[in-house]
Design a protein around this motif. Structure first.
Motif, PDB file in Angstrom:
ATOM      1  N   LEU A   1      -4.593   0.096  -2.509  1.00 23.70           N
ATOM      2  CA  LEU A   1      -4.927   1.350  -3.400  1.00 23.70           C
ATOM      3  C   LEU A   1      -5.800   1.952  -2.277  1.00 23.70           C
ATOM      4  O   LEU A   1      -6.271   1.752  -1.630  1.00 23.70           O
ATOM      5  N   GLY A   2      -4.797   3.100  -1.964  1.00 26.23           N
ATOM      6  CA  GLY A   2      -5.151   4.133  -0.365  1.00 26.23           C
ATOM      7  C   GLY A   2      -4.832   5.444  -0.436  1.00 26.23           C
ATOM      8  O   GLY A   2      -3.598   5.434  -1.419  1.00 26.23           O
ATOM      9  N   LYS A   3      -4.553   5.680   0.562  1.00 17.45           N
ATOM     10  CA  LYS A   3      -4.273   7.236   0.742  1.00 17.45           C
ATOM     11  C   LYS A   3      -3.012   7.692   0.502  1.00 17.45           C
ATOM     12  O   LYS A   3      -1.996   8.424   0.750  1.00 17.45           O
ATOM     13  N   HIS A   4      -2.227   6.198   0.666  1.00 16.30           N
ATOM     14  CA  HIS A   4      -0.551   6.516   0.625  1.00 16.30           C
ATOM     15  C   HIS A   4       0.114   6.292  -0.486  1.00 16.30           C
ATOM     16  O   HIS A   4       0.907   6.344  -1.189  1.00 16.30           O
ATOM     17  N   SER A   5      -0.809   5.917  -1.448  1.00 14.29           N
ATOM     18  CA  SER A   5      -0.199   5.489  -2.636  1.00 14.29           C
ATOM     19  C   SER A   5      -0.464   6.417  -3.864  1.00 14.29           C
ATOM     20  O   SER A   5      -0.528   7.780  -3.928  1.00 14.29           O
ATOM     21  N   GLY A   6       0.640   6.315  -4.681  1.00 13.95           N
ATOM     22  CA  GLY A   6       1.212   7.302  -5.810  1.00 13.95           C
ATOM     23  C   GLY A   6       0.769   6.789  -7.270  1.00 13.95           C
ATOM     24  O   GLY A   6       0.064   5.767  -7.439  1.00 13.95           O
ATOM     25  N   ARG A   7       1.302   8.500  -7.858  1.00 11.87           N
ATOM     26  CA  ARG A   7       0.303   8.015  -9.158  1.00 11.87           C
ATOM     27  C   ARG A   7       0.805   6.743  -9.805  1.00 11.87           C
ATOM     28  O   ARG A   7       0.600   6.752 -10.731  1.00 11.87           O
ATOM     29  N   HIS A   8       2.143   6.512  -9.444  1.00  7.83           N
ATOM     30  CA  HIS A   8       2.497   5.239  -9.986  1.00  7.83           C
ATOM     31  C   HIS A   8       1.743   3.750 -10.286  1.00  7.83           C
ATOM     32  O   HIS A   8       1.335   3.101 -11.132  1.00  7.83           O
ATOM     33  N   ALA A   9       1.237   3.553  -9.152  1.00  8.27           N
ATOM     34  CA  ALA A   9       0.442   2.476  -8.459  1.00  8.27           C
ATOM     35  C   ALA A   9      -0.555   3.169  -9.096  1.00  8.27           C
ATOM     36  O   ALA A   9      -1.671   1.871  -9.862  1.00  8.27           O
ATOM     37  N   LEU A  10      -1.471   4.170  -8.786  1.00  8.07           N
ATOM     38  CA  LEU A  10      -2.791   4.376  -9.328  1.00  8.07           C
ATOM     39  C   LEU A  10      -2.579   4.102 -10.818  1.00  8.07           C
ATOM     40  O   LEU A  10      -3.654   3.609 -12.128  1.00  8.07           O
ATOM     41  N   SER A  11      -1.882   4.974 -11.529  1.00 13.53           N
ATOM     42  CA  SER A  11      -1.446   4.125 -13.101  1.00 13.53           C
ATOM     43  C   SER A  11      -1.270   3.038 -14.078  1.00 13.53           C
ATOM     44  O   SER A  11      -2.325   2.561 -14.575  1.00 13.53           O
ATOM     45  N   MET A  12      -0.779   2.314 -12.863  1.00 20.35           N
ATOM     46  CA  MET A  12      -0.473   0.939 -13.122  1.00 20.35           C
ATOM     47  C   MET A  12      -2.090   0.406 -13.205  1.00 20.35           C
ATOM     48  O   MET A  12      -2.447  -0.903 -13.804  1.00 20.35           O
ATOM     49  N   ARG A  13      -2.686   0.764 -11.595  1.00 18.24           N
ATOM     50  CA  ARG A  13      -4.127  -0.090 -11.707  1.00 18.24           C
ATOM     51  C   ARG A  13      -4.632   0.074 -12.920  1.00 18.24           C
ATOM     52  O   ARG A  13      -5.811  -0.459 -13.225  1.00 18.24           O
TER      53      ARG A  13
ATOM     54  N   GLU B   1       0.669  -1.197   0.131  1.00 18.78           N
ATOM     55  CA  GLU B   1      -0.090   0.485  -0.049  1.00 18.78           C
ATOM     56  C   GLU B   1       0.926   1.740  -0.039  1.00 18.78           C
ATOM     57  O   GLU B   1       0.474   2.134  -0.883  1.00 18.78           O
ATOM     58  N   ALA B   2       1.878   1.174   0.686  1.00 15.71           N
ATOM     59  CA  ALA B   2       2.574   2.318   0.988  1.00 15.71           C
ATOM     60  C   ALA B   2       2.969   2.617  -0.531  1.00 15.71           C
ATOM     61  O   ALA B   2       3.999   1.937  -1.349  1.00 15.71           O
ATOM     62  N   GLY B   3       3.066   4.164  -0.058  1.00 12.14           N
ATOM     63  CA  GLY B   3       3.612   4.726  -1.646  1.00 12.14           C
ATOM     64  C   GLY B   3       4.766   3.820  -2.476  1.00 12.14           C
ATOM     65  O   GLY B   3       5.335   3.804  -3.490  1.00 12.14           O
ATOM     66  N   ILE B   4       6.020   4.001  -1.379  1.00 15.92           N
ATOM     67  CA  ILE B   4       7.278   4.229  -2.074  1.00 15.92           C
ATOM     68  C   ILE B   4       7.272   2.811  -2.102  1.00 15.92           C
ATOM     69  O   ILE B   4       7.492   2.442  -2.807  1.00 15.92           O
ATOM     70  N   HIS B   5       6.641   1.830  -1.654  1.00 15.61           N
ATOM     71  CA  HIS B   5       6.972   0.322  -1.618  1.00 15.61           C
ATOM     72  C   HIS B   5       6.176  -0.216  -2.774  1.00 15.61           C
ATOM     73  O   HIS B   5       7.213  -0.487  -3.839  1.00 15.61           O
ATOM     74  N   GLN B   6       5.024   0.494  -2.937  1.00 20.95           N
ATOM     75  CA  GLN B   6       4.380   0.309  -5.100  1.00 20.95           C
ATOM     76  C   GLN B   6       5.772   0.971  -6.051  1.00 20.95           C
ATOM     77  O   GLN B   6       5.275  -0.132  -6.640  1.00 20.95           O
ATOM     78  N   ASP B   7       5.778   2.308  -5.898  1.00 23.07           N
ATOM     79  CA  ASP B   7       6.940   2.633  -6.360  1.00 23.07           C
ATOM     80  C   ASP B   7       7.900   1.782  -6.734  1.00 23.07           C
ATOM     81  O   ASP B   7       8.424   1.310  -7.785  1.00 23.07           O
TER      82      ASP B   7
END
Ligand code: KIV
Ligand code: ZN
Length: 453
Positions: free
Chosen positions: A331-343, A299-305
């Motif tokens: 996807l939660g409030k800590h997620s970043g653009r990269h993860a969102l775009s991937m999903r 979930e964490a943006g840094i991890h997702q990236d």
């Protein structure tokens, strides 16, 4: 230098000890289905049940013995004639039958439960093994509550059962009381002191009352045990048994510490876990190692990236290696653009930078309100973002930057740059399978090694 690794026999007791856990009882048909999956999983031994316990248990052991022909099929029996005869009756048509006899050896069990002396216990164990051996070559003995048994007496009973013909000595930590160093010491003591121990297989059977079942089982293996008894999803009496998938994957991922091999087809793990959960109606705890739905979720943006750039950054094994079709980014409030775009891509949408920024702003506002943004939320949000104005109420209010607040809004709706149809196929976790087949990260041989699988 030899690279050969010792083989560890995987003895699955999901259908016996596992079935003893509250809410996990199964009917004969379900047990057979699961036994067939355990066969596909590659377990060496299936403990199919406790035939004297009920007619239903007897019938299902018999049916599994007649149908599942590759693995050894074991049936449990107390150390007495009626149990052993009943077990043999159920097992006799198996391709590879095993009778598993148990008798408690700790003073507390002898005094309060069995009301027999140590001498009587040693004699009963010997006679029971002799009887079982008269039916079947493959006989396992378990001194119940071994970890709370006086080690001198334990060794004396083990001497007796080896002499009587036992081929596997299983050391149960019945009440989940031991700790890794102590259990390893106990296995080492048994190897040092029991007569004829080199002729038999030492096994570990660990319960999870202190959350150490897997650690204890692995400690026993490091000390010389060559069979582990375990269950899918770690189900079993009270806090459960050692989890099969955790033991097997610890060996796969850390061959430097656990240089052993098993016959488990790890890609079948997830299906076995899902099937068990579906049959019993008992869900897998979300953060359960290997088989929980969050086991490969980030979930964490840094991890997702990091995971998107190279999964090795935060994953020590591939989801695929245990049969999970795709990793799941939460996807939660800590997620970043990269993860969102991937999903979004997995859902069939690709956006240019500007459109993604727009979606991302709305996404963050939504994630602030609800904890996890699921795929259906995201789809709604994408539709809202690109819908003609005046249609259905959006999930969240659209953000309209001052300089974009124009009169003829529909004409200015940004177009989806390359809209793909929404994927209809989903993986076992309900996550849509990616449409874009291009891998985000090429896996090299070196990484294959690092994955350990
Ligand atoms: O936990 C235990 O002692 C058992 C034995 C029957 C092996 O399940
Ligand atoms: Zn047990």
């Amino acid at each position: 230098m030899s690279t050969e690794r010792a083989h560890i026999t995987i003895f699955d007791t999901t259908l016996r000890d596992g079935e003893q856990s509250p809410g996990c009882s199964m009917n004969s048909q379900e047990k057979l289905r699961l036994a067939q999956q355990l066969d596909r999983l590659g377990v060496d031994v299936i403990e199919a049940g406790f035939p004297i316990a009920s007619d239903g248990d007897f019938e299902s052991v018999k049916e599994i013995a007649a149908t599942v022909r590759r693995p050894i099929i074991a049936g449990l029996a107390r150390a007495c004639r009626p149990d052993i005869e009943r077990a043999w009756e159920a097992l006799r048509h198996a391709a590879c039958p095993r009778i598993h006899v148990f008798l408690a050896t700790s003073d507390i069990h002898l005094q309060y439960k069995l009301r027999i002396t140590r001498d009587q216990c040693a004699e009963q164990a010997r006679e029971a093994i002799q009887l079982a051996k008269s039916f079947c070559d493959d006989v396992e003995f378990s001194p119940e509550d071994a970890t709370r048994t006086d080690p001198d007496f334990l060794c004396r009973v083990l001497d007796a059962v080896i002499e009587a013909g036992a081929t596997t000595l299983n050391i149960p930590d019945t009440v989940g009381y031991t700790v890794p160093f102590e259990f390893a010491d106990l296995i080492a003591t048994i190897r040092r002191r029991v007569r004829g121990i080199e002729k038999v297989t030492i096994s570990a059977h660990c319960h999870n009352d202190l959350g150490m079942a897997v650690a204890n089982a692995l400690a026993a293996v490091s000390a010389g045990a060559r069979q582990v008894e375990c269950t899918i999803n770690g189900i079993g009496e009270r806090a459960g048994n050692a989890s099969l998938e955790e033991i097997v994957m610890a060996m796969r991922v850390r061959p430097d510490r656990y240089p052993y091999e098993t016959s488990i087809v790890s890609e079948q793990i997830f299906s076995a876990s899902q099937m068990l959960s579906e049959i019993t109606g008992v869900p897998v705890q979300p953060n359960k190692a290997i088989t929980g739905r969050n086991a490969f979720a980030h979930e964490a943006g840094i991890h997702q990236d990091g995971v998107l750039k190279n999964p090795l950054t935060y994953e020590i094994m591939t989801p695929k290696s245990v049969g999970v079709p795709d990793s799941k980014l939460v996807l939660g409030k800590h997620s970043g653009r990269h993860a969102l775009s991937m999903r979004c891509e997995q859902l069939g949408y690709q956006f240019d930078r500007r459109a993604l920024d727009d979606i991302y702003r709305r996404f963050v506002r939504l994630a602030d309100k609800i904890k996890h943004v699921e795929d259906h939320h995201l789809l709604e949000l994408i539709r809202d973002t690109h819908k003609p104005s005046g249609s259905a109420t959006p999930l969240i209010e659209p953000i309209v930057p001052a300089n974009e607040a124009v009169v003829n809004a529909p004409a200015l709706e940004p177009e989806l740059p390359k809209p793909f149809p929404v994927a209809s196929q989903t993986n076992a976790l309900g996550v849509p399978l990616p449409i874009n087949a291009a891998p985000h990260h090429e896996q090299t041989q070196q990484e294959d090694y690092l994955w350990g699988v």
